[in-house]
Each structure stands twice: as structure tokens, then as C-alpha cells.
Design an enzyme around this catalytic site. Structure first.
Site, mmCIF file in Angstrom:
data_model
loop_
_atom_site.group_PDB
_atom_site.id
_atom_site.type_symbol
_atom_site.label_atom_id
_atom_site.label_comp_id
_atom_site.label_asym_id
_atom_site.label_seq_id
_atom_site.Cartn_x
_atom_site.Cartn_y
_atom_site.Cartn_z
ATOM 1 N N ASP A 32 44.227 34.778 61.615
ATOM 2 C CA ASP A 32 45.047 33.697 61.054
ATOM 3 C C ASP A 32 45.127 32.551 62.057
ATOM 4 O OD1 ASP A 32 46.919 32.127 59.775
ATOM 5 O OD2 ASP A 32 48.621 33.359 60.444
ATOM 6 N N ASN A 34 46.791 29.475 61.427
ATOM 7 C CA ASN A 34 47.885 28.512 61.270
ATOM 8 C C ASN A 34 49.267 29.141 61.126
ATOM 9 O OD1 ASN A 34 47.543 29.596 58.796
ATOM 10 N ND2 ASN A 34 47.512 27.669 57.662
ATOM 11 N N ASP A 36 50.556 31.289 59.027
ATOM 12 C CA ASP A 36 51.183 31.658 57.739
ATOM 13 C C ASP A 36 51.031 33.151 57.449
ATOM 14 O OD1 ASP A 36 48.531 31.878 57.081
ATOM 15 O OD2 ASP A 36 48.612 30.557 55.327
ATOM 16 N N ASP A 40 42.168 33.309 57.718
ATOM 17 C CA ASP A 40 41.581 32.128 57.085
ATOM 18 C C ASP A 40 40.232 31.786 57.711
ATOM 19 O OD1 ASP A 40 42.366 30.837 59.529
ATOM 20 O OD2 ASP A 40 44.395 30.665 58.692
ATOM 21 N N ASP A 109 30.516 37.349 48.736
ATOM 22 C CA ASP A 109 30.826 38.367 47.740
ATOM 23 C C ASP A 109 30.698 37.701 46.375
ATOM 24 O OD1 ASP A 109 32.006 40.794 46.600
ATOM 25 O OD2 ASP A 109 32.923 41.070 48.573
ATOM 26 N N ASP A 210 29.771 42.669 43.543
ATOM 27 C CA ASP A 210 30.855 43.570 43.174
ATOM 28 C C ASP A 210 30.548 44.315 41.869
ATOM 29 O OD1 ASP A 210 33.678 44.177 44.008
ATOM 30 O OD2 ASP A 210 34.087 43.538 41.952
ATOM 31 N N GLU A 267 26.989 46.605 44.669
ATOM 32 C CA GLU A 267 27.925 47.727 44.705
ATOM 33 C C GLU A 267 27.746 48.495 43.408
ATOM 34 O OE1 GLU A 267 32.685 48.644 45.324
ATOM 35 O OE2 GLU A 267 32.015 47.174 43.876
ATOM 36 N N HIS A 340 36.441 47.766 52.878
ATOM 37 C CA HIS A 340 37.821 47.376 52.551
ATOM 38 C C HIS A 340 38.468 48.241 51.479
ATOM 39 C CE1 HIS A 340 35.361 45.686 49.464
ATOM 40 N NE2 HIS A 340 36.429 45.386 48.756
ATOM 41 N N ASP A 341 37.694 49.127 50.848
ATOM 42 C CA ASP A 341 38.245 50.008 49.805
ATOM 43 C C ASP A 341 38.436 51.438 50.285
ATOM 44 O OD1 ASP A 341 38.097 47.995 47.853
ATOM 45 O OD2 ASP A 341 36.092 48.600 47.199
HETATM 46 O O1 TEU Z 1 35.341 47.963 43.998
HETATM 47 C C1 TEU Z 1 34.914 48.732 42.917
HETATM 48 C C2 TEU Z 1 35.644 49.972 42.737
HETATM 49 O O2 TEU Z 1 35.386 50.702 41.810
HETATM 50 C C3 TEU Z 1 36.773 50.252 43.616
HETATM 51 O O3 TEU Z 1 37.882 49.924 42.880
HETATM 52 C C4 TEU Z 1 36.798 51.650 44.046
HETATM 53 O O4 TEU Z 1 36.624 52.534 42.985
HETATM 54 C C5 TEU Z 1 38.116 51.915 44.612
HETATM 55 O O5 TEU Z 1 38.445 50.892 45.488
HETATM 56 C C6 TEU Z 1 38.098 53.192 45.366
HETATM 57 O O6 TEU Z 1 39.362 53.335 45.824
HETATM 58 C C7 TEU Z 1 35.167 46.609 43.958
HETATM 59 C C8 TEU Z 1 35.822 45.972 45.165
HETATM 60 O O7 TEU Z 1 35.189 46.427 46.319
HETATM 61 C C9 TEU Z 1 37.281 46.260 45.136
HETATM 62 O O8 TEU Z 1 37.947 45.775 46.266
HETATM 63 C C10 TEU Z 1 37.849 45.627 43.887
HETATM 64 O O9 TEU Z 1 39.194 45.974 43.754
HETATM 65 C C11 TEU Z 1 37.093 46.048 42.632
HETATM 66 O O10 TEU Z 1 35.695 46.028 42.787
HETATM 67 C C12 TEU Z 1 37.402 45.104 41.509
HETATM 68 O O11 TEU Z 1 36.819 43.850 41.760
HETATM 69 CA CA CA Z 2 46.348 31.309 57.718
#
Ligand code: TEU
Ligand code: CA
Length: 570
Positions: A32, A34, A36, A40, A109, A210, A267, A340-341
Site C-alpha cells: 500500500d 498511500n 488507505d 495498489d 488476469d 480465470d 485456470e 490466492h485461493d
Molecule cells: O477460482 C475458481 C474457483 O473455482 C475457485 O473458486 C476455487 O474453487 C476456490 O477458490 C477453491 O477454494 C477463480 C479465482 O481464482 C477465484 O479467486 C475467484 O473467486 C473465482 O475464480 C471466481 O472468479
Molecule cells: Ca492504497
């Protein structure tokens, strides 16, 4: 020229994205600038040298487009502007320029299975059945007062949301603020291709796509077997790898991707290697690689990801080996153990307490010595771990929050739910990047949108940079090793000890060079004599995650807890 270099020059078609290392940035949680509390683009800019020094070649940014953030940017309301919190288009152009100046690339993405319900297309579509945008989405009449079919959304509840005004439902595989686009409509495909061309003309170097294998749904959208809707595991038949997906991706390649020298990774939920080859086969002009989920599902129970189960190393090896073997020479693998998932790799597959540093390095050794393009998720390079927030109020992820609410309403025990969230929740990966031991881990001068992991005082980038035995510097060495030994990128793969539940061992071979990788996945010391099975003897140790070699007979290797070694054989 060595034999290996000759082989490379004559037989191997060298391609930059096969040799590249990708680093995923989740911009909201990266840096970050700034105060908030939200990461960013100017924040990312200040960290480019840190990333360059690590040795990565490509940065993939999770979505930075305008979005109401129901799903942190995976719900896009304008594909051609930047999310206000992240900055401006000028900030973006500057970032892209500075990435290129450092000889790195930038991948965006691409979220085109759905938009936000606040996208002007959807706003218009919903306003009237006569809207020219109505058919951009998937609308159906209810059947006898209930939803058009029984499919369940990934984020809980039905995939259908009722619209009173038109007395129709629209389909959303994810949240109800993420209506699915109707790819059957050729105008939708044209719009998306035009938008992709626009970004590529801006100079971006590719896309991570995605849920791209969900864009084509089975004709007629029939009910799934089972009364309570469609559990995730059964999705394949109805909206994954649907009837038109390959035609549309081939069109995308023809009208967009084929015109540029770019990298693409799709994905793809629930694909087998054979299905993956239909997307990434070298004889098919579709995508370069896909993210497979077989490994990510290794600890899922019968009711899905939240029902976390123990996993076995033999299964883990079997999955990797299958993908290594079946794609070799035919397509290309992506290599990842978190994003991130997903939970943090060291917490999930290593030991984030006693052997955090050793096991983080061991897992990195795996990812960076297999065939495929390795993806590092932000914080992985300093061994960031899962988080355990005390109350559900501290969580932010829509999937986690919906799951918690639904389950509590069904009468499940909140304590037990918290345990499964600690293990599998997506916010494990989304706590702010830990830059230093200063306030809020050096991520922000303000209050972060999600709390920092309290372990930032010990685990942070400043500490890692100051310690030459840190995970960060080990990643740097691994990345260099890959650049120096084409066998790692282009060589063949052979698994040793398939049934061993403690050790993962394999050979990589290209022309006259053979590497042997030994990985101990357990706390227990293991002693093996691999030379005969490997068909070679050690020439040198190229890399290891323990400072001193262990004692043992010449013929034996003593592998200490989570020890990793890469040998060159003669
Ligand atoms: O993820 C696809 C997806 O199926 C995920 O939701 C996954 O099954 C789940 O995170 C497992 O816990 C993509 C993106 O990477 C995710 O961040 C998004 O939420 C999702 O698509 C919808 O765009
Ligand atoms: Ca920021």
C-alpha cells in the site's frame, strides 16, 4: 558445445515462457503506497527491484480492473479501467514500462466467464428484456415456481438468482454479483476478443484466464442428479469442458492470441492430463498451459474442500508424475502449490512450526526442478504461513463467509468450522505481504483491509534479505539453477521409490546430463541408497537446503527432516 547444448540446439524448440519463472501478485495485499490500507499499483512499483533480484521473469497480477470487490476484483464492472483503489491507467502504464525496463514481463488476469452485476452490460440487461445486452447473460424462466435447475454455486446456494421485474432467473456459477456471460452469443465473444486485443496493444505479455473451462455450459442446462443441487465435484458434466469451449478458444487464438508473442495459462477446474492436452497440446492452437486442480484436491473429502482429510505422499507423487509424464513432449505444465485461493504451501504440505524454513525450501526445490513453468505466489519466497484469526469477523473472503453462515444455519459447530477455515480458507493466502517487522508488517501506514498475520515480526522480507541462509536467497539460487541447467526445463522425468511415504525422489535427464532430486517430506530421518536404482553415481551436489552434508556411508544418503538435495550424476 556439450552434448546437452547440441541436443538443445537441434531437438528442443526453446520458448521463453517455458523457461520463465512467474510471480503472482495479489495487488490488494501486496504493498500500500498511500495509507488507505489497500495495496495498489504505485506500491507494486516500489517492489520491482525486490522481484527482479529474486530472479523472476514474469509478473501475473490478480485482477486490477474496476470492481465493486464482492470477490476482490474477480467481479469486474469495467474491463478497460483500473480499480480506483489501485490507481489510474497512467499508474498502470508506468508500471508496465518499468517492468519492461527491468526485462520482465507482465501478465493480466482475464475474468471472462462472468462480469460484475454492476457492469454496464448487466445493468442494462437487467433493466429490460428488450435491452440489447439481455442476451449477454444467461436468463431462464423458473420451473413451477422454482429455479430453472438444481445446480449449486461454488459460493453456496443456487446458481440462479431471481429477477422480479422480468420474472426470470440469471445464472451465476460464483456469487450472485458475478453473473455468467453468455458465450453462445457471438457478440459477447467479439466484445471479449476486442477487449483482449486492446490490452495486448497496450503491451501486456499475456493472460491468466480465470475458470476458462467453465465458459461453455451443457445445452439445455439440465438438472443434475441429486436433490440438493450440484456438488462441486460433479460439475464437470454440466459446465466444465463444455461442448463449445475448444471452438471458442481456437477462435480466441485466431483473432487475438496468435497475433502476439504472449504467454497464456488457463485456470481449469477438474481436468485430467488428457483433457488438459486438448487445451495445451502443441498440435492445438489454444493455450500454453493450464492450472490443474488434481493436486489441490488431494486433501478434499467427499463433501469438498472444507472437509479436509490427511493426504499421502504416494498419492502426491502419483499426481505429479502422471502430469509430468503425460504432458512431456505433448504440452506444457504449470507448477504451483499455492495461490490466492489456496492455503499456504508450507502450512499445507510442509511444517510451518518446527521446520518452516527447511520445509519451505524443500517444497521450492520440488517446484523448481520439475518440467513446467513454476509459479511463485507472493510471500511464498519468505515462507509466509496460514493465519488463524480468532473470530469470523476478521475474515473477508466471500467463499469463507458464505460457507460459515450457511453451515452455522444448518446447525454445525462454529468451533469446528473455524478449524476447517484455518486449514482451507482463502484468506490464509490473502493477509498482507510481510515486508518488515515494523507497524502492519510494513505493508501500510494505515489500517489494512485484512489483518496482518501476527507472525510478521519473525517472518518478513527485511529479515529474509538480511540472512543469507533465508528462504528468499534459496529461491534465488533455485531460479539460477534452472537457468543454468536446461535439463530442468526440457529434460525427461523418472520417479524412483513410488510407494515410499517419506521420500520423493526423481531423475531428470537430457542428453548427457542427469540430475537426481531427493526430497524428504517428513520430520523423520530417512536413509536410502539410491545409486543403483538411479543408474548413476553422484558427481556433485548442485543444491541442498542444509548447510553441511550429513554423515553416512558412501553408498547411503541420510536425509534429515525435510531435507532436499539436487545431485548431478555421472
Ligand atoms: O477460482 C475458481 C474457483 O473455482 C475457485 O473458486 C476455487 O474453487 C476456490 O477458490 C477453491 O477454494 C477463480 C479465482 O481464482 C477465484 O479467486 C475467484 O473467486 C473465482 O475464480 C471466481 O472468479
Ligand atoms: Ca492504497
Amino acid at each position: 558445445m556439450t552434448a546437452q547444448q547440441r541436443t538443445l540446439a537441434t531437438q528442443v524448440n526453446r520458448i521463453w515462457w517455458k523457461e520463465a519463472i512467474v510471480y503472482q501478485i495479489y495487488p490488494r495485499s501486496f504493498m500500500d503506497s498511500n495509507g488507505d490500507g489497500i495495496g495498489d499499483l504505485p506500491g507494486i512499483l516500489t517492489k520491482l527491484d525486490y522481484l527482479k533480484q529474486l530472479g523472476v521473469d514474469v509478473l501475473w497480477l490478480s485482477p486490477i480492473y474496476r470492481s465493486p470487490n464482492d470477490d476482490n476484483g474477480y467481479d469486474i464492472s469495467d474491463y478497460q479501467s483500473i480499480m480506483e483503489e489501485f490507481g489510474t491507467i497512467e499508474d498502470f502504464q508506468r508500471l508496465l514500462r518499468e517492468v519492461h525496463q527491468r526485462d520482465m514481463k507482465l501478465v493480466m488476469d482475464l475474468v471472462v466467464n462472468h462480469t460484475s452485476d454492476e457492469h454496464p452490460w448487466f445493468v442494462s440487461a437487467k433493466s429490460s428484456k428488450q435491452s440489447p445486452f439481455r442476451d449477454y447473460y444467461i436468463w431462464r424462466r423458473g420451473i413451477e415456481g422454482r429455479e430453472p435447475n438444481n445446480w449449486a454455486s461454488f459460493f453456496g446456494g443456487s446458481v440462479w438468482e431471481y429477477d422480479e421485474q422480468s420474472d426470470e432467473y440469471y445464472l451465476h456459477l460464483f456469487s450472485k454479483k458475478q453473473p455468467d456471460l453468455n458465450w453462445e452469443n457471438p457478440i459477447v465473444r467479439q466484445e471479449i476478443f476486442a477487449m483482449m486485443n486492446w490490452w495486448l496493444e497496450q503491451g501486456v505479455d499475456g493472460f491468466r484466464m480465470d475458470v476458462i473451462n467453465a465458459i461453455s455450459k451443457v445445452e439445455g442446462l439440465p438438472d443434475a442428479p441429486g436433490e440438493n443441487g450440484l456438488p462441486y465435484q460433479w460439475g464437470g458434466q454440466y459446465f466444465l469442458n463444455g461442448p463449445n469451449v475448444h471452438q471458442w478458444l481456437a477462435d480466441m487464438h485466431q483473432h487475438v492470441l496468435g497475433k502476439f508473442d504472449v504467454m497464456t495459462v488457463g485456470e481449469t477446474l477438474d481436468v485430467t492430463p488428457a483433457e488438459a492436452l486438448l487445451y495445451v497440446g502443441e498440435n492445438r492452437a489454444e493455450l500454453n498451459m493450464v492450472f490443474q486442480f488434481e493436486l489441490m484436491d488431494i486433501d478434499s473429502g467427499s463433501s469438498g474442500k472444507w472437509d479436509a482429510q490427511p493426504w499421502k505422499l504416494s498419492t502426491f507423487k502419483q499426481i505429479f508424475s502422471k502430469w509430468q509424464t503425460e504432458l512431456h513432449g505433448a504440452g506444457w505444465n504449470s507448477l504451483y502449490l499455492n495461490n490466492h485461493d489456496q492455503p499456504r504451501l508450507v502450512s499445507r504440505f510442509g511444517d510451518d512450526v518446527e521446520y518452516r524454513v527447511e520445509s519451505a525450501k524443500m517444497l521450492a526445490t520440488l517446484l523448481h526442478t520439475l518440467q513446467g513453468t513454476p509459479f511463485i505466489y507472493q510471500g511464498e519466497e519468505i515462507g509466509m504461513t496460514n493465519v488463524r484469526f480468532e473470530t469470523i469477523a476478521e475474515y473477508r473472503d466471500i467463499e469463507t463467509l458464505n460457507h460459515y453462515d450457511e453451515s452455522v444455519n444448518r446447525g454445525e459447530d462454529p468451533q469446528k468450522l473455524m478449524q476447517s477455515i484455518y486449514r482451507k480458507g482463502r484468506d490464509n493466502a490473502r493477509t498482507p505481504m510481510q515486508w518488515s517487522a515494523e507497524q502492519e508488517a510494513g505493508f501500510t501506514m494505515g489500517t489494512p483491509w485484512i489483518a496482518v498475520n501476527p507472525n510478521y515480526t519473525d517472518i518478513n522480507a527485511a529479515q529474509a534479505l538480511a540472512d543469507d541462509s533465508s528462504i528468499y536467497w534459496y529461491y534465488q539460487r533455485l531460479i539460477q539453477l534452472r537457468k543454468q541447467h536446461p535439463v530442468i526445463v526440457y529434460g525427461g522425468y523418472r520417479l524412483l521409490y513410488p510407494d515410499h511415504e517419506g521420500i520423493y525422489a526423481y531423475l531428470r535427464t537430457l542428453a548427457d546430463e542427469t540430475l537426481l532430486v531427493l526430497l524428504n517430506f517428513k520430520k523423520e530421518i530417512e536413509v536410502i541408497s539410491p545409486w543403483e536404482t538411479a543408474g548413476g553415481f553422484p558427481q556433485e551436489i548442485l543444491l541442498g537446503n542444509y548447510p553441511e552434508p550429513s554423515e553416512g556411508l558412501d553408498s547411503q544418503v541420510v536425509l534429515r527432516p525435510f531435507e532436499a538435495r539436487v545431485y548431478r550424476l555421472r
